[in-house]
Design a protein around this motif. Sequence first.
Motif, PDB file in Angstrom:
ATOM      1  N   CYS A  47       0.852  -1.184   0.125  1.00 60.07           N
ATOM      2  CA  CYS A  47      -0.179  -0.100   0.053  1.00 60.07           C
ATOM      3  C   CYS A  47       0.883   1.365   0.104  1.00 60.07           C
ATOM      4  O   CYS A  47       1.940   1.208   0.406  1.00 60.07           O
ATOM      5  CB  CYS A  47      -0.889   0.045   1.281  1.00 60.07           C
ATOM      6  SG  CYS A  47      -2.057   1.171   1.211  1.00 60.07           S
ATOM      7  N   ASP A  49       0.226   3.579   1.751  1.00 60.45           N
ATOM      8  CA  ASP A  49       0.187   4.376   3.073  1.00 60.45           C
ATOM      9  C   ASP A  49       1.617   4.652   3.744  1.00 60.45           C
ATOM     10  O   ASP A  49       2.378   3.997   3.832  1.00 60.45           O
ATOM     11  CB  ASP A  49      -0.476   3.260   4.108  1.00 60.45           C
ATOM     12  CG  ASP A  49      -0.878   3.916   5.352  1.00 60.45           C
ATOM     13  OD1 ASP A  49      -0.185   4.418   5.955  1.00 60.45           O
ATOM     14  OD2 ASP A  49      -2.061   3.852   5.833  1.00 60.45           O
ATOM     15  N   GLY A  67      -2.632   1.975  -3.571  1.00 64.32           N
ATOM     16  CA  GLY A  67      -3.593   1.904  -2.741  1.00 64.32           C
ATOM     17  C   GLY A  67      -3.954   0.542  -2.331  1.00 64.32           C
ATOM     18  O   GLY A  67      -4.362  -0.204  -3.560  1.00 64.32           O
ATOM     19  N   MET A 100      -8.367   2.036   2.012  1.00 67.60           N
ATOM     20  CA  MET A 100      -9.072   1.839   0.846  1.00 67.60           C
ATOM     21  C   MET A 100     -10.132   0.915   1.037  1.00 67.60           C
ATOM     22  O   MET A 100     -11.112   0.854   0.290  1.00 67.60           O
ATOM     23  CB  MET A 100      -8.132   1.143  -0.220  1.00 67.60           C
ATOM     24  CG  MET A 100      -6.936   1.973  -0.877  1.00 67.60           C
ATOM     25  SD  MET A 100      -7.574   3.216  -1.861  1.00 67.60           S
ATOM     26  CE  MET A 100      -6.991   4.631  -1.193  1.00 67.60           C
TER      27      MET A 100
END
Length: 177
Positions: A47, A49, A67, A100
């Motif tokens: 991800c 993130d 994502g 997500m």
Amino acid sequence: MNFIKVKEEKDIPEKYKNTPVYKLLCYQNLGAELKAYSSAELLIGMCMDNRKQLRIPENFAYIIRTGGANLRYSEFKVSYAIAIGGVRHIVLIAHNNCGMVNLVSRREQFVKGLCENANWDIKRAEEHFMNYAPMFEIDNEVEFAVSESGRLSRKYPGISVTPLLYSIEDNMLNVIE
């Protein structure tokens, strides 16, 4: 699904011995000494993130951050890492508390953020969200990583694909079984 928390070398399942997955778990979770690599041994899909940071040596892995670790729209990059980079192992790293998951609940925040931060008008921001959110939303981080691992295994039958779970709280990788 079961999770194996890797706190010691003996926690790593036997099937990963002598693989880049084993090395990744040792680097991230066990603080193994970082070795020198001249070429990548692994492709990591994870991800985007910002709360996740891997402890790996330079040149050890290709990394695609998107994502939810959703590689559906990055397949050419995956193919490149396999065909040109020569990787034979892929790990998909999901993480807990992924943005997500239930993306539709963030619609208002998303639209407002584009309007305030990027000077978009509300109609454009709403259309953007509605056009793309369905492509990137996932129901459950772990289930998606397992399902995406299966899809990639079928697409690239000669490649080992392993789903892992990154714990935001302790920065540890867990094996998903």
